[in-house]
Design a protein around this motif. Structure first.
Motif, PDB file in Angstrom:
ATOM      1  N   LYS A  43      23.188 -42.927 -24.420  1.00 33.03           N
ATOM      2  CA  LYS A  43      23.787 -41.593 -24.372  1.00 33.03           C
ATOM      3  C   LYS A  43      22.937 -40.634 -23.529  1.00 33.03           C
ATOM      4  O   LYS A  43      23.172 -39.423 -23.539  1.00 33.03           O
ATOM      5  N   ASN A  44      21.955 -41.205 -22.798  1.00 28.48           N
ATOM      6  CA  ASN A  44      21.052 -40.405 -21.956  1.00 28.48           C
ATOM      7  C   ASN A  44      20.269 -39.361 -22.752  1.00 28.48           C
ATOM      8  O   ASN A  44      19.899 -38.310 -22.219  1.00 28.48           O
ATOM      9  N   LYS A  45      20.018 -39.652 -24.019  1.00 27.71           N
ATOM     10  CA  LYS A  45      19.189 -38.773 -24.860  1.00 27.71           C
ATOM     11  C   LYS A  45      17.777 -39.357 -24.894  1.00 27.71           C
ATOM     12  O   LYS A  45      17.310 -39.896 -25.889  1.00 27.71           O
ATOM     13  N   PHE A  46      17.120 -39.257 -23.735  1.00 27.84           N
ATOM     14  CA  PHE A  46      15.865 -39.965 -23.537  1.00 27.84           C
ATOM     15  C   PHE A  46      14.737 -39.435 -24.419  1.00 27.84           C
ATOM     16  O   PHE A  46      13.886 -40.199 -24.870  1.00 27.84           O
ATOM     17  N   ASP A  47      14.704 -38.134 -24.664  1.00 25.44           N
ATOM     18  CA  ASP A  47      13.639 -37.571 -25.497  1.00 25.44           C
ATOM     19  C   ASP A  47      13.689 -38.142 -26.910  1.00 25.44           C
ATOM     20  O   ASP A  47      12.655 -38.499 -27.493  1.00 25.44           O
ATOM     21  N   LEU A  48      14.895 -38.228 -27.459  1.00 23.56           N
ATOM     22  CA  LEU A  48      15.043 -38.765 -28.815  1.00 23.56           C
ATOM     23  C   LEU A  48      14.664 -40.245 -28.851  1.00 23.56           C
ATOM     24  O   LEU A  48      14.010 -40.705 -29.795  1.00 23.56           O
TER      25      LEU A  48
END
Length: 250
Positions: free
Chosen positions: A144-149
Motif C-alpha cells: 500500500k506504499n505505507k513505507f514508514d509503517l
C-alpha cells in the motif's frame, strides 16, 4: 494507534507481497503431521499451555490442505476462534487467524488481526509468532506504499532479532521501491550474508541494486556466485551480469 487508515478494503487478492508466508511449507507440513500423530497418543498427559499449541498446529494443518480448501479454512478459523474465546490475546491464535484470512482472500480482516497482534507487548515465549506477524503486516503496508509503517515493523523485528534476514530483505525492498539503490543494496547485503550467500532470490536483488547503484564489480561478483550455485537461474546472466560487464568496458 498507528497512522494507518482502512482504505484498503479491497479483498481482491491483487497484492504482490509474499503472502506465501501465510501457507505452511511441504516440509513443515510433513513434520507437523508426524508430530500430531505422535502427540495424539499422549494427549491426556499434556499440560494446558502445550494443549493450546497443539490446537494451533492442528488448525494450521487444516489451512495447509489444498483439497476442500473452503471447508478446511472454516474449520481452522472456528478452532482459532474457540482458542481466542479462552484467551483473547493468545498470540499464536491471532497469527493463525491472520493467516487464515489471507488464505481466504480477506486481506482487510487479516490486517486487523495483525494490527491487534502488534499492539501486544513483546513475549520471548512467542517471539517467532510475533516476528512472523510483524513481517506479514509489513508486507501489506509495503504493498500500500505505507513505507514508514512497514519500516517501523521491520525495526521492531530487528530490535529483538538482528539476525532476521526477512526484515533486512523487506527494508531493502522498501529502499528499492524508493529508488534508493545504494541503501537498498546495504539492506540486501545483510539479508544475503544471513542466508550464507546461498539464496538466489536475495542475491538477484542484491546484484540488481549494485547494478543500479553503479557498483558494477560487486554486481558481477554476486552474479558469479549465484550462477556457480544455480547455473540456470533465470534472467540474471542477461539482465544483470552482461549489463554490468558492458558498463565496465571503455
Amino acid at each position: 494507534d498507528d497512522e494507518d487508515d482502512d482504505d484498503d478494503d479491497d479483498d481482491q487478492g491483487n497484492e504482490d507481497s509474499t503472502y506465501h508466508q501465510a501457507y505452511v511449507s511441504a516440509d513443515a507440513l510433513r513434520v507437523a503431521n508426524a508430530l500430531n500423530n505422535e502427540i495424539s497418543q499422549f494427549e491426556h498427559l499434556i499440560d494446558p499451555a502445550t494443549t493450546l499449541r497443539v490446537k494451533i498446529v492442528r488448525a494450521k494443518l487444516l489451512l495447509a490442505k489444498l483439497e476442500d480448501k473452503r471447508n478446511n479454512c472454516d474449520q481452522a478459523m472456528q478452532m482459532l476462534i474457540d482458542i481466542l474465546d479462552e484467551q483473547k490475546d493468545y498470540i499464536p491464535a491471532l497469527l493463525g487467524m491472520a493467516q487464515a484470512f489471507l488464505i481466504d482472500g480477506q486481506h482487510t480482516k487479516a490486517k486487523n488481526a495483525l494490527k491487534r497482534l502488534t499492539k501486544l507487548p513483546f513475549s520471548h515465549d512467542f517471539a517467532d509468532d510475533l516476528e512472523h506477524g510483524y513481517l506479514l503486516l509489513a508486507d501489506m503496508y509495503v504493498n500500500k506504499n505505507k513505507f514508514d509503517l512497514a519500516e517501523d515493523l521491520c525495526n521492531r523485528c530487528l530490535k529483538f532479532n538482528l539476525s532476521c534476514g526477512r526484515a533486512w530483505e523487506t527494508m531493502g525492498h522498501i529502499r528499492e521501491k524508493e529508488a534508493s539503490y545504494k541503501d537498498a543494496a546495504e539492506m540486501y547485503e545483510k539479508a544475503w550474508l544471513l542466508e550464507h550467500e546461498t539464496s538466489a532470490p536475495i542475491g538477484f536483488k542484491l546484484a540488481f541494486n549494485y547494478l543500479k547503484a553503479k557498483r558494477f564489480v560487486e554486481a558481477i561478483d554476486i552474479c558469479n556466485k549465484i550462477l556457480l550455485l544455480y547455473p540456470d537461474y533465470p534472467k540474471i546472466r542477461h539482465e544483470i551480469l552482461e549489463s554490468a560487464i558492458n558498463a565496465l568496458r571503455p
